[in-house]
Motif scaffolding. Sequence first.
Motif, PDB file in Angstrom:
ATOM      1  N   UNK A   1       0.932  -1.238  -0.140  1.00  0.00           N
ATOM      2  CA  UNK A   1       0.038   0.081   0.042  1.00  0.00           C
ATOM      3  C   UNK A   1       0.924   1.245   0.096  1.00  0.00           C
ATOM      4  N   UNK A   2       0.684   1.823  -1.233  1.00  0.00           N
ATOM      5  CA  UNK A   2       1.620   3.023  -1.243  1.00  0.00           C
ATOM      6  C   UNK A   2       1.632   4.194  -0.306  1.00  0.00           C
ATOM      7  N   UNK A   3       2.643   4.432   0.585  1.00  0.00           N
ATOM      8  CA  UNK A   3       2.584   5.319   1.685  1.00  0.00           C
ATOM      9  C   UNK A   3       1.502   5.217   2.592  1.00  0.00           C
ATOM     10  N   UNK A   4       1.143   4.095   3.051  1.00  0.00           N
ATOM     11  CA  UNK A   4       0.099   3.736   3.692  1.00  0.00           C
ATOM     12  C   UNK A   4      -1.185   4.296   3.336  1.00  0.00           C
ATOM     13  N   UNK A   5      -1.431   4.615   2.057  1.00  0.00           N
ATOM     14  CA  UNK A   5      -2.854   5.145   1.495  1.00  0.00           C
ATOM     15  C   UNK A   5      -3.304   3.896   0.891  1.00  0.00           C
ATOM     16  N   UNK A   6      -4.673   4.131   0.387  1.00  0.00           N
ATOM     17  CA  UNK A   6      -5.411   2.921  -0.294  1.00  0.00           C
ATOM     18  C   UNK A   6      -5.305   2.660  -1.628  1.00  0.00           C
ATOM     19  N   UNK A   7      -3.835   2.804  -1.698  1.00  0.00           N
ATOM     20  CA  UNK A   7      -3.433   2.644  -3.326  1.00  0.00           C
ATOM     21  C   UNK A   7      -2.419   1.611  -3.313  1.00  0.00           C
ATOM     22  N   UNK A   8      -3.016   0.437  -3.639  1.00  0.00           N
ATOM     23  CA  UNK A   8      -2.139  -0.699  -3.826  1.00  0.00           C
ATOM     24  C   UNK A   8      -1.202  -0.735  -5.075  1.00  0.00           C
ATOM     25  N   UNK A   9       0.122  -1.015  -4.872  1.00  0.00           N
ATOM     26  CA  UNK A   9       1.034  -1.122  -6.185  1.00  0.00           C
ATOM     27  C   UNK A   9       1.850  -2.217  -6.130  1.00  0.00           C
ATOM     28  N   UNK A  10       2.371  -2.699  -7.243  1.00  0.00           N
ATOM     29  CA  UNK A  10       3.161  -3.598  -7.508  1.00  0.00           C
ATOM     30  C   UNK A  10       4.730  -3.267  -7.757  1.00  0.00           C
ATOM     31  N   UNK A  11       5.620  -3.965  -6.949  1.00  0.00           N
ATOM     32  CA  UNK A  11       6.966  -3.602  -7.259  1.00  0.00           C
ATOM     33  C   UNK A  11       7.835  -4.884  -7.392  1.00  0.00           C
ATOM     34  N   UNK A  12       8.986  -4.522  -8.185  1.00  0.00           N
ATOM     35  CA  UNK A  12       9.952  -5.780  -8.407  1.00  0.00           C
ATOM     36  C   UNK A  12      10.695  -5.711  -6.982  1.00  0.00           C
ATOM     37  N   UNK A  13      11.030  -7.035  -6.363  1.00  0.00           N
ATOM     38  CA  UNK A  13      11.889  -6.981  -5.365  1.00  0.00           C
ATOM     39  C   UNK A  13      13.048  -6.945  -5.712  1.00  0.00           C
ATOM     40  N   UNK A  14      13.736  -6.760  -7.020  1.00  0.00           N
ATOM     41  CA  UNK A  14      14.880  -6.959  -7.476  1.00  0.00           C
ATOM     42  C   UNK A  14      15.383  -5.430  -7.983  1.00  0.00           C
ATOM     43  N   UNK A  15      14.346  -4.405  -7.582  1.00  0.00           N
ATOM     44  CA  UNK A  15      14.556  -3.031  -7.650  1.00  0.00           C
ATOM     45  C   UNK A  15      14.836  -2.731  -9.080  1.00  0.00           C
ATOM     46  N   UNK A  16      13.844  -3.318  -9.903  1.00  0.00           N
ATOM     47  CA  UNK A  16      13.875  -2.768 -11.322  1.00  0.00           C
ATOM     48  C   UNK A  16      12.867  -1.636 -11.561  1.00  0.00           C
ATOM     49  N   UNK A  17      11.603  -1.775 -10.745  1.00  0.00           N
ATOM     50  CA  UNK A  17      10.717  -0.766 -10.657  1.00  0.00           C
ATOM     51  C   UNK A  17       9.321  -0.927 -10.419  1.00  0.00           C
ATOM     52  N   UNK A  18       8.260  -0.197 -10.584  1.00  0.00           N
ATOM     53  CA  UNK A  18       7.008  -0.220 -10.054  1.00  0.00           C
ATOM     54  C   UNK A  18       5.924  -0.345 -11.318  1.00  0.00           C
ATOM     55  N   UNK A  19       4.917  -1.121 -10.935  1.00  0.00           N
ATOM     56  CA  UNK A  19       3.767  -1.336 -11.858  1.00  0.00           C
ATOM     57  C   UNK A  19       2.743  -0.520 -11.348  1.00  0.00           C
ATOM     58  N   UNK A  20       2.123   0.435 -11.927  1.00  0.00           N
ATOM     59  CA  UNK A  20       0.823   1.203 -11.738  1.00  0.00           C
ATOM     60  C   UNK A  20      -0.123   1.095 -12.706  1.00  0.00           C
ATOM     61  N   UNK A  21      -1.186   0.427 -12.235  1.00  0.00           N
ATOM     62  CA  UNK A  21      -2.358   0.218 -13.205  1.00  0.00           C
ATOM     63  C   UNK A  21      -2.836   1.395 -13.717  1.00  0.00           C
ATOM     64  N   UNK A  22      -3.900   1.532 -14.409  1.00  0.00           N
ATOM     65  CA  UNK A  22      -4.462   2.636 -15.097  1.00  0.00           C
ATOM     66  C   UNK A  22      -4.919   3.663 -14.147  1.00  0.00           C
ATOM     67  N   UNK A  23      -4.528   4.809 -14.223  1.00  0.00           N
ATOM     68  CA  UNK A  23      -4.831   5.911 -13.359  1.00  0.00           C
ATOM     69  C   UNK A  23      -4.249   5.776 -12.188  1.00  0.00           C
ATOM     70  N   UNK A  24      -3.370   4.854 -11.626  1.00  0.00           N
ATOM     71  CA  UNK A  24      -2.691   5.066 -10.517  1.00  0.00           C
ATOM     72  C   UNK A  24      -1.654   6.213 -10.535  1.00  0.00           C
ATOM     73  N   UNK A  25      -0.923   6.526 -11.567  1.00  0.00           N
ATOM     74  CA  UNK A  25       0.063   7.508 -11.624  1.00  0.00           C
ATOM     75  C   UNK A  25      -0.565   9.022 -11.090  1.00  0.00           C
ATOM     76  N   UNK A  26      -1.787   8.966 -11.599  1.00  0.00           N
ATOM     77  CA  UNK A  26      -2.884  10.400 -11.133  1.00  0.00           C
ATOM     78  C   UNK A  26      -2.976  10.365  -9.656  1.00  0.00           C
ATOM     79  N   UNK A  27      -3.090   9.073  -9.083  1.00  0.00           N
ATOM     80  CA  UNK A  27      -3.540   8.841  -7.436  1.00  0.00           C
ATOM     81  C   UNK A  27      -2.243   9.189  -6.743  1.00  0.00           C
ATOM     82  N   UNK A  28      -0.870   8.715  -7.409  1.00  0.00           N
ATOM     83  CA  UNK A  28       0.440   9.204  -6.850  1.00  0.00           C
ATOM     84  C   UNK A  28       0.604  10.730  -6.566  1.00  0.00           C
ATOM     85  N   UNK A  29       0.147  11.386  -7.702  1.00  0.00           N
ATOM     86  CA  UNK A  29       0.272  13.041  -7.773  1.00  0.00           C
ATOM     87  C   UNK A  29      -0.735  13.459  -6.758  1.00  0.00           C
ATOM     88  N   UNK A  30      -1.919  12.984  -6.645  1.00  0.00           N
ATOM     89  CA  UNK A  30      -2.978  13.446  -5.534  1.00  0.00           C
ATOM     90  C   UNK A  30      -2.486  13.245  -4.087  1.00  0.00           C
TER      91      UNK A  30
END
Length: 148
Positions: free
Chosen positions: A79-108
């Motif tokens: 849960x991104x920064x303890x908010x109700x936004x569930x995100x996926x990440x690579x434990x090998x530190x390659x990156x994050x997957x944001x489903x459609x619209x989640x990039x806007x939620x990060x900004x909000x």
Amino acid sequence: MINRMVCPRCRSALSVEKFKDIEVDRCADCKGMWLEYDELDLLEDRQMDDDELKGSLMFRSYVGDLHCPTCDGGMQMFHYRAFNLEMDFCPNQHGFWLDSGEEKRVLEIMKQRVKDLKRSEDAENEWAGMLRRFKSKSFGDRMKGLFR
């Protein structure tokens, strides 16, 4: 031979595009977005660039069902920064997957964090001012006058 990344959600090819002046990989079908590790920080910086004030990115993670488009390893969720936004990440530190619209939620969320910090700072300043007034000689004299 170019190794093209595929969408971890729908397996379509990802294409490179600009989002908020950041080069990201986007799925044309499901509209999801792959952000490399530093690109998530760059996206957050569009609203708040003080990393210390952003708070913890994740408190705990758990096994997800997607695979990293870079290494094909199993991704985890949080849960991104303890908010109700569930995100996926690579434990090998390659990156994050944001489903459609989640990039806007990060900004909000970052925008709300800025507002919350400002409100907290204003409340602390108001409280400090009130304490100074209580300690002033004139306030003390008025209080003594009430009990004479």
